[in-house]
Write a protein that holds these residues in place. Structure first.
Motif, short mmCIF file in Angstrom:
data_model
loop_
_atom_site.label_atom_id
_atom_site.label_comp_id
_atom_site.label_asym_id
_atom_site.label_seq_id
_atom_site.Cartn_x
_atom_site.Cartn_y
_atom_site.Cartn_z
N LEU A 185 0.83 -1.20 0.00
CA LEU A 185 0.00 0.00 0.00
C LEU A 185 0.87 1.25 0.00
CD1 LEU A 185 -2.70 1.62 0.49
CD2 LEU A 185 -2.31 1.21 2.95
N GLY A 186 0.55 2.19 -0.89
CA GLY A 186 1.19 3.50 -0.87
C GLY A 186 0.20 4.54 -0.39
N VAL A 187 0.64 5.47 0.43
CA VAL A 187 -0.19 6.57 0.93
C VAL A 187 0.49 7.88 0.57
CG1 VAL A 187 -1.22 7.67 2.96
CG2 VAL A 187 -1.10 5.17 2.82
N ILE A 188 -0.19 8.70 -0.23
CA ILE A 188 0.35 10.00 -0.62
C ILE A 188 -0.19 11.06 0.33
CG2 ILE A 188 0.58 11.69 -2.46
CD1 ILE A 188 -0.16 9.50 -4.45
N GLY A 189 0.70 11.72 1.05
CA GLY A 189 0.30 12.79 1.96
C GLY A 189 0.16 12.29 3.39
N ILE A 190 0.92 12.89 4.29
CA ILE A 190 0.86 12.51 5.71
C ILE A 190 0.20 13.66 6.46
CG2 ILE A 190 2.14 11.58 7.66
CD1 ILE A 190 2.31 10.03 4.95
N GLY A 191 -1.11 13.74 6.35
CA GLY A 191 -1.88 14.79 7.01
C GLY A 191 -3.06 14.19 7.74
N GLY A 192 -4.16 14.92 7.78
CA GLY A 192 -5.33 14.49 8.52
C GLY A 192 -5.88 13.16 8.07
N LEU A 193 -5.84 12.89 6.77
CA LEU A 193 -6.26 11.60 6.23
C LEU A 193 -5.12 10.59 6.23
CD1 LEU A 193 -8.36 12.73 3.10
CD2 LEU A 193 -9.24 12.00 5.31
N GLY A 194 -3.97 11.03 5.73
CA GLY A 194 -2.86 10.12 5.53
C GLY A 194 -2.35 9.46 6.79
N HIS A 195 -2.31 10.19 7.91
CA HIS A 195 -1.76 9.58 9.12
C HIS A 195 -2.66 8.48 9.65
CE1 HIS A 195 -4.52 11.87 11.71
NE2 HIS A 195 -3.97 11.34 12.78
N LEU A 196 -3.96 8.55 9.32
CA LEU A 196 -4.87 7.46 9.67
C LEU A 196 -4.73 6.31 8.69
CD1 LEU A 196 -8.04 9.51 10.67
CD2 LEU A 196 -6.75 7.97 12.17
N ALA A 197 -4.55 6.61 7.40
CA ALA A 197 -4.38 5.56 6.41
C ALA A 197 -3.17 4.69 6.73
CB ALA A 197 -4.24 6.18 5.01
N LEU A 198 -2.09 5.31 7.21
CA LEU A 198 -0.90 4.55 7.59
C LEU A 198 -1.23 3.56 8.71
CD1 LEU A 198 1.85 7.34 7.65
CD2 LEU A 198 1.36 5.72 5.81
N GLN A 199 -2.02 4.02 9.68
CA GLN A 199 -2.38 3.14 10.80
C GLN A 199 -3.24 1.98 10.35
OE1 GLN A 199 -3.41 5.17 14.64
NE2 GLN A 199 -3.17 7.05 13.43
N TYR A 200 -4.22 2.26 9.49
CA TYR A 200 -5.08 1.19 9.00
C TYR A 200 -4.28 0.20 8.16
CZ TYR A 200 -9.27 3.70 10.54
OH TYR A 200 -10.23 4.32 11.30
N GLY A 201 -3.39 0.73 7.31
CA GLY A 201 -2.59 -0.16 6.47
C GLY A 201 -1.75 -1.12 7.30
N ARG A 202 -1.12 -0.60 8.34
CA ARG A 202 -0.31 -1.46 9.21
C ARG A 202 -1.18 -2.51 9.89
NH1 ARG A 202 3.17 1.27 13.90
NH2 ARG A 202 1.08 2.04 14.46
N ALA A 203 -2.34 -2.08 10.42
CA ALA A 203 -3.22 -3.02 11.12
C ALA A 203 -3.78 -4.08 10.19
CB ALA A 203 -4.37 -2.25 11.79
N LEU A 204 -3.91 -3.76 8.91
CA LEU A 204 -4.40 -4.73 7.93
C LEU A 204 -3.30 -5.66 7.46
CD1 LEU A 204 -6.70 -2.33 5.89
CD2 LEU A 204 -7.47 -4.37 7.14
N GLY A 205 -2.08 -5.43 7.91
CA GLY A 205 -0.97 -6.31 7.58
C GLY A 205 -0.21 -5.95 6.33
N CYS A 206 -0.45 -4.76 5.77
CA CYS A 206 0.18 -4.36 4.52
C CYS A 206 1.62 -3.87 4.74
CB CYS A 206 -0.61 -3.23 3.87
SG CYS A 206 -2.33 -3.62 3.51
N HIS A 207 2.39 -3.93 3.67
CA HIS A 207 3.65 -3.19 3.62
C HIS A 207 3.27 -1.79 3.16
CE1 HIS A 207 7.29 -1.53 1.80
NE2 HIS A 207 7.98 -2.35 2.57
N VAL A 208 3.54 -0.78 3.99
CA VAL A 208 3.02 0.56 3.74
C VAL A 208 4.16 1.52 3.39
CG1 VAL A 208 1.60 2.44 4.62
CG2 VAL A 208 1.20 0.11 5.44
#
Length: 349
Positions: A183-206
């Protein structure tokens, strides 16, 4: 009692709600009161304790989308307790803690609703468009759009999940981005910092993509396996064919061809942030790799419930700043300047 007297009595019983509203496009928010309408049979009244702030609120205040009407009471990341229920409401009870997101209602009969895609209802009622939103003491919503909040989530942390959380979680759930997915996440802001957490919890390489090199350590703390500083020239060329799914959370224009190149064959680029310019991509680049550019808008009721349960189970919470409602204009200014790190929440009740 005469009919006229009965009507006057009923009018006097209606609740006056204290709120903050924009009186004109681009204006500062001012103290405002409105008279609540009679509660519908499937509606609930919610006494608000917290409300998150979203960049969409700024767009609505400024009428950037051309859909605002004034006075406008923003706010669509709402947490509170049910204070009244309509006569037909059975799933909620008075005193129960609930949350309301972008939608306060839907028709529940259309093709999209019956297919479980009520977030796409053509007759959906946005919480703060043509409806009084959450920068207020109370809000009114269809009970089917008021979601019980798990005990493990504090109200101030749960509020941003009702929009920011569901916005990034729903497409991951919908497209099966789990396990070995990259999983790639573009932007580490209000949305992105949550997407990183979900990606990790889902077991993805983020992989976190950001022009802000100072966010590298935070990104890894939130769940990124690696951080790519995209301010470096031609850096994206080194990451061709590395991602199965890329989630774009930013509002800036991007080198879209480079990000499509970063997708593996059959990969998907999902847009959840609204770019400030149209996205232009090469059809041939998509066809040769069987790649897709897709989008997502908030989430359905089932996706919202899944997100809240998943967040509680995996201890996923936003990084927040809290403010009293009276400081709304101060925090809106911080939001305009992108100074909030990463979500702002109003403490109301």
């Amino acid at each position: 009692m005469e009919l006229d007297e009965l009507v006057k009595t009923k009018e006097s019983e209606k609740k006056t709600v204290d709120a903050y509203a924009a009186m004109q496009a681009g204006g500062s928010l001012e103290p405002y009161q409105y008279t609540a309408k009679e509660l519908g049979s499937m509606e609930v009244e919610i006494k608000i304790s917290h409300c998150g702030l979203c960049h969409t609120d700024l767009h609505l205040i400024n009428n950037d989308f051309g859909i605002s009407s004034y006075p406008l009471i923003p706010g669509h990341e709402i947490i509170g307790k049910v204070s009244q229920i309509g006569s037909a409401v059975t799933a909620l009870k008075v005193g129960q803690r609930v949350g309301v997101g972008w939608l306060a209602g839907a028709d529940f009969t259309c093709e999209q609703c019956t297919a479980g895609k009520d977030n796409l209802c053509q007759n959906g009622q946005p919480t703060c468009v043509g409806h009084e939103g959450g920068y207020a003491k109370y809000v009114y919503a269809d009970a089917r759009m008021a979601f019980p909040i798990p005990d493990a989530l504090a109200s101030e942390h749960a509020a941003p999940l009702l929009c920011a959380g569901i916005t990034v979680f729903a497409p991951l759930l919908r497209h099966g981005v789990t396990g070995n997915a990259r999983l790639g996440v573009i932007g580490i802001g209000g949305l992105g910092h949550l997407a990183l957490q979900y990606g990790r919890a889902l077991g993805c390489h983020v992989t976190a993509f950001s022009t802000s090199s100072d966010k590298a350590e935070e990104a890894k703390h939130f769940g990124a396996s690696q951080f790519i500083d995209t301010s470096q020239p031609a850096i994206l060329e080194k990451y061709a064919n590395t991602c199965d799914f890329i989630l774009s959370t930013v509002t800036a224009g991007l080198p879209w061809a480079s990000y499509i190149n970063a997708l593996k064959p059959d990969g998907k680029l999902c847009i959840v942030g609204v770019p400030d310019a149209d996205i232009q991509v090469s059809a041939l680049q998509l066809i040769l790799g069987q790649k897709s550019v897709i989008s997502s808008v908030v989430g359905s009721r089932s996706e919202m419930q899944a997100m809240l349960e998943f967040s509680a189970r995996h201890h996923i919470v936003p990084q927040i700043e809290t403010y009293p409602l009276a400081e709304i204009n101060t925090v809106l200014e911080r939001l305009k300047k992108n100074e909030v790190r990463y979500r702002a929440v109003l403490e109301i009740g």
